[in-house]
Design an enzyme around this catalytic site. Structure first.
Site, PDB file in Angstrom:
ATOM      1  N   ASN A  87       0.776  -2.650  15.817  1.00  0.00           N
ATOM      2  CA  ASN A  87       2.225  -2.719  16.054  1.00  0.00           C
ATOM      3  C   ASN A  87       3.010  -2.280  14.815  1.00  0.00           C
ATOM      4  OD1 ASN A  87       1.603  -4.835  14.403  1.00  0.00           O
ATOM      5  ND2 ASN A  87       2.567  -6.420  15.643  1.00  0.00           N
ATOM      6  N   HIS A 120       2.465  -3.381  11.713  1.00  0.00           N
ATOM      7  CA  HIS A 120       2.654  -4.405  10.681  1.00  0.00           C
ATOM      8  C   HIS A 120       1.927  -4.051   9.393  1.00  0.00           C
ATOM      9  CE1 HIS A 120      -1.026  -6.805  12.240  1.00  0.00           C
ATOM     10  NE2 HIS A 120      -1.319  -6.499  11.001  1.00  0.00           N
ATOM     11  N   ASP A 142      -2.380 -11.521   1.896  1.00  0.00           N
ATOM     12  CA  ASP A 142      -2.119 -12.593   2.862  1.00  0.00           C
ATOM     13  C   ASP A 142      -3.290 -13.558   3.046  1.00  0.00           C
ATOM     14  OD1 ASP A 142      -3.624 -10.569   4.018  1.00  0.00           O
ATOM     15  OD2 ASP A 142      -2.108  -9.994   5.470  1.00  0.00           O
ATOM     16  N   GLU A 162       4.980  -8.981  10.686  1.00  0.00           N
ATOM     17  CA  GLU A 162       4.999  -8.490  12.061  1.00  0.00           C
ATOM     18  C   GLU A 162       6.292  -7.744  12.349  1.00  0.00           C
ATOM     19  OE1 GLU A 162       2.355  -8.542  13.652  1.00  0.00           O
ATOM     20  OE2 GLU A 162       1.417 -10.508  13.860  1.00  0.00           O
TER      21      GLU A 162
HETATM   22  C1  GLP Z   1      -4.609  -7.700   9.583  1.00  0.00           C
HETATM   23  C2  GLP Z   1      -4.207  -7.708   8.120  1.00  0.00           C
HETATM   24  C3  GLP Z   1      -3.556  -6.425   7.725  1.00  0.00           C
HETATM   25  C4  GLP Z   1      -4.395  -5.248   8.207  1.00  0.00           C
HETATM   26  C5  GLP Z   1      -4.507  -5.251   9.701  1.00  0.00           C
HETATM   27  C6  GLP Z   1      -5.357  -4.127  10.252  1.00  0.00           C
HETATM   28  O1  GLP Z   1      -3.628  -8.127  10.440  1.00  0.00           O
HETATM   29  N1  GLP Z   1      -3.356  -8.792   7.753  1.00  0.00           N
HETATM   30  O2  GLP Z   1      -3.383  -6.398   6.334  1.00  0.00           O
HETATM   31  O3  GLP Z   1      -3.809  -4.061   7.796  1.00  0.00           O
HETATM   32  O4  GLP Z   1      -5.079  -6.467  10.082  1.00  0.00           O
HETATM   33  O5  GLP Z   1      -6.689  -4.517  10.352  1.00  0.00           O
HETATM   34  P1  GLP Z   1      -7.880  -3.597  10.788  1.00  0.00           P
HETATM   35  O6  GLP Z   1      -8.202  -2.753   9.609  1.00  0.00           O
HETATM   36  O7  GLP Z   1      -9.004  -4.546  11.098  1.00  0.00           O
HETATM   37  O8  GLP Z   1      -7.448  -2.804  11.950  1.00  0.00           O
END
Ligand code: GLP
Length: 243
Positions: free
Chosen positions: A136, A138, A67, A143
């Site tokens: 959540n 995702h 992304d 989402e």
């Molecule tokens: C973002 C990314 C996800 C990732 C998530 C968790 O939203 N787009 O791909 O899995 O965050 O991030 P973190 O590892 O900082 O908790």
């Protein structure tokens, strides 16, 4: 579905890095799907370490990131491209043409998303996709309530997700409202998937994703239907699994 529970965040990164190294050894032109976020920092740190220590040839490795924020490019320190350059791309030997990334500044977003899907197909599909998970549930930036049939597209981010990413931007106002993300159906096409989660704050999402009903409210729950998925969790993230 395989669940691997290990001590802490760093060990989660080590375990995932070891699994990726094994795959690169078997297939030097592996098509690797990559993720960003704090959970991934120890993973990239250890992956770089193992690549260097074992003199792994990454020259033919092909990468596709999940992304990118709409409106940002690698010059913006909050962009996911910047994160990847800093934590991985600048540290290993990869061909520029083998690094695939969604362009958050594309003029024609629809075309950009379609092009990404085509590039993945042209590369022969993703062999191994690395995933994190949001609080959540995702995956990527898909989402809650994203369709299981979704493909790469432009999405609106939840406030919780934006809040969780404030650290990369300095303030909530600066966190973009929208992002481009591979869709859930795109992710599910990967031949292998490894999801990493660490910390208590992920325990609820992890339990719902792994043991809950498969439903679009928890995007990661669809992974229960994937035929080759591993979850690498630390003790905190695994906390609610036996309830
Ligand atoms: C973002 C990314 C996800 C990732 C998530 C968790 O939203 N787009 O791909 O899995 O965050 O991030 P973190 O590892 O900082 O908790």
């Amino acid at each position: 579905m395989k669940i691997i529970i290990i001590k802490n965040k760093n060990d989660v990164g080590i375990k995932a890095a070891e699994l990726v190294i094994n795959e690169i050894k078997k297939k030097p032109d592996l098509v690797l799907g990559l993720a960003t976020g704090r959970t991934m920092i120890p993973f990239y740190r250890n992956l770089v370490k193992l690549i260097r220590r074992n003199k792994i040839d990454t020259n033919n490795l092909v990468t596709f990131n999940l992304d990118e924020y709409v409106g940002l490019n690698e010059r913006n320190k909050g962009s996911l491209r910047y994160f990847m350059e800093k934590n991985f791309f600048s540290k290993v030997n990869l061909k520029k043409k083998n690094i695939n990334f969604l362009n958050g500044k594309a003029r024609n977003i629809l075309r950009e998303c379609r092009k990404y899907e085509k590039e993945i197909m042209k590369a022969g599909g993703v062999d191994l996709q690395i995933l994190g998970i949001g609080r959540n549930g995702h995956i990527g930036f898909n989402e809650s309530l994203s369709s299981f049939k979704s493909r790469t597209r432009n999405v609106l981010l939840n406030k919780m997700t934006r809040k969780d990413n404030v650290a990369f931007f300095g303030s909530l106002k600066k966190v973009p409202q929208r992002a481009l993300t591979m869709g859930i159906a795109t992710i599910m096409k990967a031949r292998r998937i490894i999801l990493l989660a660490s910390g208590k704050q992920k325990a609820k999402a992890v339990a719902l994703a792994l043991k809950g009903k498969i439903n679009e409210k928890i995007p990661a729950s669809i992974l229960q239907r994937h035929k080759d998925v591993k979850f690498i969790l630390d003790a905190g993230a695994a906390e609610n699994l036996n309830q």
